[in-house]
Design an enzyme around this catalytic site. Sequence first.
Site, PDB file in Angstrom:
ATOM      1  N   LYS A 136       0.355   5.267   8.379  1.00 18.79           N
ATOM      2  CA  LYS A 136       1.322   5.504   7.100  1.00 18.79           C
ATOM      3  C   LYS A 136       0.335   5.606   6.037  1.00 18.79           C
ATOM      4  O   LYS A 136       0.053   6.372   5.109  1.00 18.79           O
ATOM      5  CB  LYS A 136       2.189   4.465   6.651  1.00 18.79           C
ATOM      6  CG  LYS A 136       2.729   4.603   5.267  1.00 18.79           C
ATOM      7  CD  LYS A 136       2.162   3.641   4.258  1.00 18.79           C
ATOM      8  CE  LYS A 136       2.441   2.223   4.704  1.00 18.79           C
ATOM      9  NZ  LYS A 136       2.001   0.985   3.584  1.00 18.79           N
ATOM     10  N   LYS A 149      -7.475   1.320  -2.615  1.00 20.97           N
ATOM     11  CA  LYS A 149      -6.901   0.787  -1.171  1.00 20.97           C
ATOM     12  C   LYS A 149      -7.101   1.958  -0.048  1.00 20.97           C
ATOM     13  O   LYS A 149      -7.502   1.867   1.003  1.00 20.97           O
ATOM     14  CB  LYS A 149      -5.434   0.389  -1.282  1.00 20.97           C
ATOM     15  CG  LYS A 149      -4.947  -0.037   0.105  1.00 20.97           C
ATOM     16  CD  LYS A 149      -5.818  -1.386   0.609  1.00 20.97           C
ATOM     17  CE  LYS A 149      -5.190  -1.519   2.010  1.00 20.97           C
ATOM     18  NZ  LYS A 149      -4.036  -2.086   1.906  1.00 20.97           N
ATOM     19  N   THR A 154       0.796  -1.148  -0.054  1.00 18.77           N
ATOM     20  CA  THR A 154      -0.029  -0.063   0.008  1.00 18.77           C
ATOM     21  C   THR A 154       0.981   1.052   0.112  1.00 18.77           C
ATOM     22  O   THR A 154       1.784   1.491   0.856  1.00 18.77           O
ATOM     23  CB  THR A 154      -0.919  -0.054   1.417  1.00 18.77           C
ATOM     24  OG1 THR A 154      -1.645  -1.120   1.195  1.00 18.77           O
ATOM     25  CG2 THR A 154      -1.851   1.532   1.267  1.00 18.77           C
TER      26      THR A 154
END
Length: 292
Positions: free
Chosen positions: A238, A170, A95
């Site tokens: 993150k 995502k 990701t």
Amino acid sequence: MKIAFIGTGVMGAAMAGHLMDAGHELTVYNRTKSKTDGLVSHGAVYAKNPQEAAANAEVVITIVGYPKDVREVYFGEQGIFQNDVTGKLLIDMTTTEPTLAKEIAAAAQKAGGQALDAPVSGGDLGAKNATLTIMVGGDETAYQRALPLFEKMGKTIALQGAAGAGQHTKMANQICIAGTMTGMTELLVYADKAGLDLDKVLTTVGGGSAQTWSLTNYAPRILREDYSAGFFVKHFIKDLGIALAEAEKMGLELPATAGAKKLYEQLADKGFENDGTQALIKLWWPNGSRKH
């Protein structure tokens, strides 16, 4: 098929294992070599860096930690693009940032290869059970080439659009997960404070409209005081940072997601960045137990 698999951590090792079980030849690399030991013992070949891993591979799959790691793996001095990538298919399942996915795709195309961004959702259980959701960005021909491999690792697989579209999908996923994790955590805190039987509450509300993947999979872990990482707190921070940055670029304000990120940052500041995301409850239950 000869596959290079770079990144054999919590999820990557299980994903690579499924490809080996399907009969593919794997060369593996991980920054911490010991995390490749299980795969090597089953026949994978260890490489000392990403360049070496990818040298003779037809397909290169990466799933590492942060955008800086992705950049190093692809563009670094011992990176994948140090090879001739003509005819190779490069699949980044980390990701990461949509702009970085586009950069990799452009570099691959210029060098005569193909690239897909294909981040996943489903955590450690999805990786182990080969039931991951795989969100793909790139062109149709590359996607069709990769699909048989994706089907060995995941259950819900779809091409979302051009390069970067997998990463944007995502981000949408993580925005939703942020809400379900904070909701699940506050549900438990509230029900506990009200003196309810938490197992009974989970069975009841989990059978109705409050049912979510987080409630089904993470709430029982909390009750068992299992805070091992199916997905690390530090990686969720993150991801939410990327989502909020992309939202800002599009002129969007996402206050619930921003709030979730702040809570997880508080959790990391308390020293729990390497716990699983279900450890959010430690902001209310300091030792992770309701018997506090």
